[in-house]
Design an enzyme around this catalytic site. Sequence first.
Site, PDB file in Angstrom:
ATOM      1  N   ASP A   1       0.839  -1.209   0.000  1.00 45.24           N
ATOM      2  CA  ASP A   1       0.000   0.000   0.000  1.00 45.24           C
ATOM      3  C   ASP A   1       0.873   1.258   0.000  1.00 45.24           C
ATOM      4  O   ASP A   1       0.356   2.381  -0.061  1.00 45.24           O
ATOM      5  CB  ASP A   1      -1.013  -0.005   1.154  1.00 45.24           C
ATOM      6  CG  ASP A   1      -0.357  -0.097   2.513  1.00 45.24           C
ATOM      7  OD1 ASP A   1       0.883  -0.190   2.585  1.00 45.24           O
ATOM      8  OD2 ASP A   1      -1.096  -0.064   3.526  1.00 45.24           O
ATOM      9  N   SER A   2       2.210   1.057  -0.004  1.00 46.82           N
ATOM     10  CA  SER A   2       3.120   2.178  -0.252  1.00 46.82           C
ATOM     11  C   SER A   2       2.877   2.745  -1.658  1.00 46.82           C
ATOM     12  O   SER A   2       3.379   3.829  -1.984  1.00 46.82           O
ATOM     13  CB  SER A   2       4.579   1.734  -0.097  1.00 46.82           C
ATOM     14  OG  SER A   2       4.827   0.576  -0.871  1.00 46.82           O
TER      15      SER A   2
ATOM     16  N   ASP B   1      -1.056  -6.045  -0.182  1.00 51.69           N
ATOM     17  CA  ASP B   1      -1.501  -5.424   1.066  1.00 51.69           C
ATOM     18  C   ASP B   1      -3.001  -5.221   1.086  1.00 51.69           C
ATOM     19  O   ASP B   1      -3.583  -4.680   0.123  1.00 51.69           O
ATOM     20  CB  ASP B   1      -0.855  -4.036   1.226  1.00 51.69           C
ATOM     21  CG  ASP B   1       0.414  -4.076   2.060  1.00 51.69           C
ATOM     22  OD1 ASP B   1       0.554  -4.994   2.898  1.00 51.69           O
ATOM     23  OD2 ASP B   1       1.266  -3.189   1.873  1.00 51.69           O
TER      24      ASP B   1
ATOM     25  N   LYS C   1      -1.361  -9.428   2.757  1.00 49.68           N
ATOM     26  CA  LYS C   1      -0.621  -8.990   3.951  1.00 49.68           C
ATOM     27  C   LYS C   1      -1.495  -8.004   4.708  1.00 49.68           C
ATOM     28  O   LYS C   1      -2.205  -7.207   4.104  1.00 49.68           O
ATOM     29  CB  LYS C   1       0.706  -8.349   3.548  1.00 49.68           C
ATOM     30  CG  LYS C   1       1.468  -7.715   4.723  1.00 49.68           C
ATOM     31  CD  LYS C   1       2.926  -7.435   4.387  1.00 49.68           C
ATOM     32  CE  LYS C   1       3.192  -6.102   3.753  1.00 49.68           C
ATOM     33  NZ  LYS C   1       2.790  -4.929   4.550  1.00 49.68           N
TER      34      LYS C   1
ATOM     35  N   GLU D   1      -1.587  -5.531   8.611  1.00 53.50           N
ATOM     36  CA  GLU D   1      -0.816  -5.000   9.731  1.00 53.50           C
ATOM     37  C   GLU D   1      -1.530  -5.288  11.046  1.00 53.50           C
ATOM     38  O   GLU D   1      -2.750  -5.163  11.130  1.00 53.50           O
ATOM     39  CB  GLU D   1      -0.625  -3.475   9.560  1.00 53.50           C
ATOM     40  CG  GLU D   1       0.167  -3.109   8.319  1.00 53.50           C
ATOM     41  CD  GLU D   1       0.351  -1.598   8.126  1.00 53.50           C
ATOM     42  OE1 GLU D   1      -0.006  -0.809   9.029  1.00 53.50           O
ATOM     43  OE2 GLU D   1       0.874  -1.219   7.059  1.00 53.50           O
TER      44      GLU D   1
ATOM     45  N   GLU E   1       9.082  -4.180  10.633  1.00 52.80           N
ATOM     46  CA  GLU E   1       9.525  -2.890  10.098  1.00 52.80           C
ATOM     47  C   GLU E   1      10.094  -2.016  11.199  1.00 52.80           C
ATOM     48  O   GLU E   1       9.456  -1.762  12.230  1.00 52.80           O
ATOM     49  CB  GLU E   1       8.340  -2.180   9.401  1.00 52.80           C
ATOM     50  CG  GLU E   1       8.750  -0.834   8.834  1.00 52.80           C
ATOM     51  CD  GLU E   1       7.790  -0.267   7.781  1.00 52.80           C
ATOM     52  OE1 GLU E   1       6.838  -0.967   7.376  1.00 52.80           O
ATOM     53  OE2 GLU E   1       8.011   0.889   7.365  1.00 52.80           O
TER      54      GLU E   1
HETATM   55  O1  KIV Z   1       3.598  -1.130   1.622  1.00 55.36           O
HETATM   56  C1  KIV Z   1       4.784  -1.488   1.656  1.00 55.36           C
HETATM   57  O2  KIV Z   1       5.589  -1.194   0.765  1.00 55.36           O
HETATM   58  C2  KIV Z   1       5.221  -2.285   2.797  1.00 55.36           C
HETATM   59  C3  KIV Z   1       6.678  -2.535   2.937  1.00 55.36           C
HETATM   60  C4  KIV Z   1       7.359  -1.302   3.409  1.00 55.36           C
HETATM   61  C5  KIV Z   1       6.971  -3.693   3.803  1.00 55.36           C
HETATM   62  O3  KIV Z   1       4.434  -2.688   3.576  1.00 55.36           O
END
Ligand code: KIV
Length: 273
Positions: free
Chosen positions: A53-54, A92, A122, A124, A191
């Site tokens: 989600d980055s 994510d 994934k 959190e 992280e």
């Molecule tokens: O969204 C992302 O890129 C991440 C990584 C920083 C692990 O969760």
Amino acid sequence: MSSYLYRDVNKVTTNILQRMHDEDEKIAMLTAYDYSTAKLLDMAGIDVILVGDSAANVMAGYKTTLPITLNEMIYHASSVVRAVERALVVVDLPFGTYQGNSKEALNSAVRIMKESGADAVKLEGGVEVSESIDRILSAGIPVMGHLGLMPQSINKFGTYAVRAKDDKEADKILKDVQILEKHGCFAVVLEKIPALLAKTITESVAIPTIGIGAGPHVSGQVLVFHDMVGVTQQFSPRFLRRYHNLSEEIISAVSNYIDDVKRADFPNDKESY
Ligand code: KIV
């Protein structure tokens, strides 16, 4: 034993990642959000591609990861999946699509798997999301955890600084990783936590740990692709190793193109029909 034992597998699976961890072969993971980048990472032999989600920061220019939607993540994920043959593709679950209740979490995960063709999701969090993990796994969807600095909780943390500097938070993260393992996560991202804590965690569970700013004593590493090749310029945390300075090269190529166009040097005869 040589490293790269699993270089020749046709498709990386969660079982292969576990075997890499068991046999001390480090796992290499990078982010990708589009077809062309994913194709290059896969050709280079990356083990895991994270459609993170980055994308909210890197692709859309938001300050945090919170605004990206499930539809947008599915768009990015399906572009990546179309490019990839070997790497495991993990996507994510975006903010607000799994924290409410486990049914909502399952629906979001099912949409990602059905509409993008990804291999895993994934999310959190620790004990707070364990019920959602159970429900997603009960549908046969592999889940990767993410603890330590959790960017979706930036408004609670108030800062992107290193987490778990005190014993209380370190202890919670250790317990949460053990809970994620017990509930069936196939791996967990750690992280921005102290290297010693990441080592203790990695030694206390059997599943692979993937670090970003968590030191060397983990089962693998992940970086944001645009950061490691230097497309992004402003972001320079201590953990980031830059393998290239692509922003300089792109700016130079584009300014050469502008000059050529302005001087009417491009296209020349050979480049015309
Ligand atoms: O969204 C992302 O890129 C991440 C990584 C920083 C692990 O969760």
